[in-house]
Design an enzyme around this catalytic site. Sequence first.
Site, PDB file in Angstrom:
ATOM      1  CG  ASN A 136      -0.209  -0.038   2.547  1.00 60.18           C
ATOM      2  OD1 ASN A 136       1.015   0.047   2.578  1.00 60.18           O
ATOM      3  ND2 ASN A 136      -0.948  -0.155   3.633  1.00 60.18           N
ATOM      4  CD  GLU A 143       0.123   0.537   7.452  1.00 54.24           C
ATOM      5  OE1 GLU A 143       0.343   0.649   6.233  1.00 54.24           O
ATOM      6  OE2 GLU A 143      -0.070  -0.558   8.012  1.00 54.24           O
TER       7      GLU A 143
END
Length: 237
Positions: A136, A143
Amino acid sequence: MKKTIFKNYEEMSTAAANIVAAAIGAKPNIVLGLPTGSTPCGMYSNLVAMHKAGKLDFSQVKSFNLDEYVGLQENHNQSYRFFMQTQLFNHVNILPQNTYVPSGTAKNLEEAAALFDKKIEEEGGIDLFVLGIGANGHIGFNEPAASMPAYTHVVDLTKQTIEDNARAFFGGNMKAVPKKAITQGLATILQAKKIILLASGKSKAAAIESIDKKILTLNCPATMLHLHNNVELLVCN
Ligand code: GLP
């Protein structure tokens, strides 16, 4: 940003190890930033081989790892400290006191995070940072998010990262993967003098495409590497 596409994983790993070895040769007391994950394993085994052949001396090297799971003891076989010991530190002559991995078990994690950044600063900053990348686009455990702390901090892992890491490291058991981690922040990482990023396999193709677009977005934290003027991507399929 320089990008080199290698024919295979072995060639990428050799090239990465050569960059690290040349940097140690040029500055024996170098401060390294180091990653975990399956991608850098080939680089680490090359570095170990160079050391065993008498060609690489880690006696003055210092290293700061990117991240660690919250709640795993250092000797847990999935902790990043354990990974670093088994992949590199146990096989070369780096001094144990010169290897820094964020603590995932400190009583006060935020305080431990701030001390980690302070230690990097005291050592004169990171000369060469080796990074992996999540599917991702995460770097370390930064993140995708609307906003994120700039420096070393505690973070909630995304579902995708928990799934990816369960598959790769926790025998497929999602419940065994910690839900939080401590990670160097993007600002900590971007203060390194030079950065190389290793990406291997189809699962990383979308994240690398996002970097290629040259658009900064925290939806793909790795795009922030464009803010640095000495980054090299080493990619293979
Ligand atoms: C973990 C680490 C990252 C690493 C990523 C990719 O999430 N925190 O630093 O880049 O895994 O791992 P792999 O190389 O196994 O794909």
